[in-house]
Design a protein around this motif. Structure first.
Motif, PDB file in Angstrom:
ATOM      1  N   THR A 190       0.805  -1.097  -0.065  1.00 25.12           N
ATOM      2  CA  THR A 190       0.023  -0.200   0.020  1.00 25.12           C
ATOM      3  C   THR A 190       0.703   1.341   0.038  1.00 25.12           C
ATOM      4  N   ARG A 191       0.162   2.452  -0.305  1.00 27.91           N
ATOM      5  CA  ARG A 191       0.976   3.531  -0.291  1.00 27.91           C
ATOM      6  C   ARG A 191       1.159   4.183   1.145  1.00 27.91           C
ATOM      7  N   MET A 192       0.156   3.934   1.866  1.00 28.25           N
ATOM      8  CA  MET A 192       0.002   4.475   2.913  1.00 28.25           C
ATOM      9  C   MET A 192      -0.927   3.735   3.895  1.00 28.25           C
ATOM     10  N   ASN A 193      -0.988   4.045   5.248  1.00 27.46           N
ATOM     11  CA  ASN A 193      -1.888   3.350   6.072  1.00 27.46           C
ATOM     12  C   ASN A 193      -2.794   4.800   6.440  1.00 27.46           C
ATOM     13  N   TYR A 194      -3.808   4.941   5.702  1.00 28.45           N
ATOM     14  CA  TYR A 194      -4.691   6.191   5.884  1.00 28.45           C
ATOM     15  C   TYR A 194      -5.440   6.277   7.209  1.00 28.45           C
ATOM     16  N   ARG A 195      -5.594   5.138   7.869  1.00 28.29           N
ATOM     17  CA  ARG A 195      -6.158   5.232   9.129  1.00 28.29           C
ATOM     18  C   ARG A 195      -5.256   5.848  10.088  1.00 28.29           C
ATOM     19  N   GLN A 196      -3.765   5.534   9.969  1.00 26.39           N
ATOM     20  CA  GLN A 196      -2.879   6.238  10.810  1.00 26.39           C
ATOM     21  C   GLN A 196      -2.601   7.829  10.350  1.00 26.39           C
ATOM     22  N   ALA A 197      -2.574   7.903   9.221  1.00 24.24           N
ATOM     23  CA  ALA A 197      -2.111   9.400   8.663  1.00 24.24           C
ATOM     24  C   ALA A 197      -3.307  10.117   9.090  1.00 24.24           C
ATOM     25  N   ASN A 198      -4.537  10.023   9.032  1.00 14.65           N
ATOM     26  CA  ASN A 198      -5.662  10.908   9.486  1.00 14.65           C
ATOM     27  C   ASN A 198      -6.655  10.332   9.889  1.00 14.65           C
ATOM     28  N   PRO A 199      -6.431  10.062  11.214  1.00 13.71           N
ATOM     29  CA  PRO A 199      -7.591   9.482  12.115  1.00 13.71           C
ATOM     30  C   PRO A 199      -8.986  10.040  12.053  1.00 13.71           C
ATOM     31  N   GLY A 200      -8.888  11.341  12.004  1.00 18.94           N
ATOM     32  CA  GLY A 200     -10.113  12.406  11.987  1.00 18.94           C
ATOM     33  C   GLY A 200     -10.745  12.021  10.563  1.00 18.94           C
ATOM     34  N   ALA A 201     -10.180  11.751   9.475  1.00 14.62           N
ATOM     35  CA  ALA A 201     -11.108  11.215   8.451  1.00 14.62           C
ATOM     36  C   ALA A 201     -11.689   9.970   8.414  1.00 14.62           C
ATOM     37  N   LEU A 202     -10.820   9.117   9.028  1.00 18.65           N
ATOM     38  CA  LEU A 202     -11.587   7.708   9.281  1.00 18.65           C
ATOM     39  C   LEU A 202     -12.826   7.669  10.188  1.00 18.65           C
ATOM     40  N   ALA A 203     -12.579   8.681  11.382  1.00 15.84           N
ATOM     41  CA  ALA A 203     -14.040   8.718  12.378  1.00 15.84           C
ATOM     42  C   ALA A 203     -15.113   9.572  11.609  1.00 15.84           C
ATOM     43  N   THR A 204     -14.765  10.201  10.474  1.00 14.16           N
ATOM     44  CA  THR A 204     -15.996  10.913   9.932  1.00 14.16           C
ATOM     45  C   THR A 204     -16.582   9.679   8.887  1.00 14.16           C
ATOM     46  N   MET A 205     -15.752   8.841   8.324  1.00 14.79           N
ATOM     47  CA  MET A 205     -16.284   7.916   7.449  1.00 14.79           C
ATOM     48  C   MET A 205     -17.391   7.048   8.609  1.00 14.79           C
ATOM     49  N   PHE A 206     -16.566   6.761   9.602  1.00 17.48           N
ATOM     50  CA  PHE A 206     -17.415   5.787  10.636  1.00 17.48           C
ATOM     51  C   PHE A 206     -18.739   6.327  11.126  1.00 17.48           C
ATOM     52  N   GLN A 207     -18.877   7.624  11.281  1.00 12.39           N
ATOM     53  CA  GLN A 207     -19.998   8.245  11.410  1.00 12.39           C
ATOM     54  C   GLN A 207     -21.017   8.172  10.209  1.00 12.39           C
ATOM     55  N   LEU A 208     -20.650   8.222   9.090  1.00 13.98           N
ATOM     56  CA  LEU A 208     -21.604   7.855   8.069  1.00 13.98           C
ATOM     57  C   LEU A 208     -22.012   6.479   8.051  1.00 13.98           C
ATOM     58  N   GLU A 209     -21.079   5.482   8.233  1.00 12.18           N
ATOM     59  CA  GLU A 209     -21.463   4.070   8.220  1.00 12.18           C
ATOM     60  C   GLU A 209     -22.448   3.789   9.427  1.00 12.18           C
ATOM     61  N   LYS A 210     -22.411   4.632  10.437  1.00 10.97           N
ATOM     62  CA  LYS A 210     -23.196   4.693  11.872  1.00 10.97           C
ATOM     63  C   LYS A 210     -24.499   5.046  11.539  1.00 10.97           C
ATOM     64  N   PHE A 211     -24.566   6.165  10.882  1.00 13.71           N
ATOM     65  CA  PHE A 211     -26.102   6.585  10.315  1.00 13.71           C
ATOM     66  C   PHE A 211     -26.642   5.620   9.216  1.00 13.71           C
ATOM     67  N   ILE A 212     -25.940   5.159   8.374  1.00 20.86           N
ATOM     68  CA  ILE A 212     -26.416   4.007   7.232  1.00 20.86           C
ATOM     69  C   ILE A 212     -27.062   2.740   8.243  1.00 20.86           C
TER      70      ILE A 212
END
Length: 150
Positions: free
Chosen positions: A3-25
């Motif tokens: 992989t090019r990067m571990n985006y989860r470590q690179a920007n945890p706030g972005a990951l948290a935002t995506m998980f909020q969308l998943e929680k809504f769905i």
């Protein structure tokens, strides 16, 4: 492959935002199988191997028949999807390729036969969210199994 990067470590706030969308769905009341069919179909359209593998696996966990998973790329020609599922899949394809023709009125009307306004907006959120996940995975070079070491 790497992989090019571990985006989860690179920007945890972005990951948290995506998980909020998943929680809504996931709390929307929309059928879980329908949600996963949409996620798999959009991932196929976008060419996201990581997400295709994940959502095919998730459908199997839900007990969805292999035939329904295997025939998803040709859902229009396969009589294994309900009219409501077909309408949602057509919407998923139109929104994923929105620049080509938008969402024509006849498609909107077809979807609305099966889903009320609230459900329609939720379908759009499912489609938008999986498109975002696909773009994150593809942009960061994710592939099936790449996150086992994270």
């Amino acid at each position: 492959m790497k992989t090019r990067m571990n985006y989860r470590q690179a920007n945890p706030g972005a990951l948290a935002t995506m998980f909020q969308l998943e929680k809504f769905i996931n709390s929307s009341g929309l059928d879980k199988t329908l949600i996963e069919l949409i996620k798999l179909r959009v991932s196929q359209l976008n060419g996201c191997a990581y997400c295709v593998a994940m959502h095919a696996k998730d459908l199997r966990k839900l007990g969805v028949e292999e035939e329904r998973i295997d025939l998803l790329p040709v859902w229009r020609e396969a009589p294994v999807y309900t009219e409501a599922e077909q309408a949602a899949l057509a919407l998923a394809e139109a929104v994923t390729h929105i620049s080509e023709a938008g969402v024509p009125d006849d498609l909107y009307d077809q979807v609305r036969v099966h889903y009320d306004e609230t459900q329609f907006v939720t379908l759009i959120m499912v489609i938008n969210t999986i498109n975002s996940w696909n773009r994150i995975a593809i942009s960061t070079g994710m592939f099936p199994g790449c996150d086992r070491d994270w």
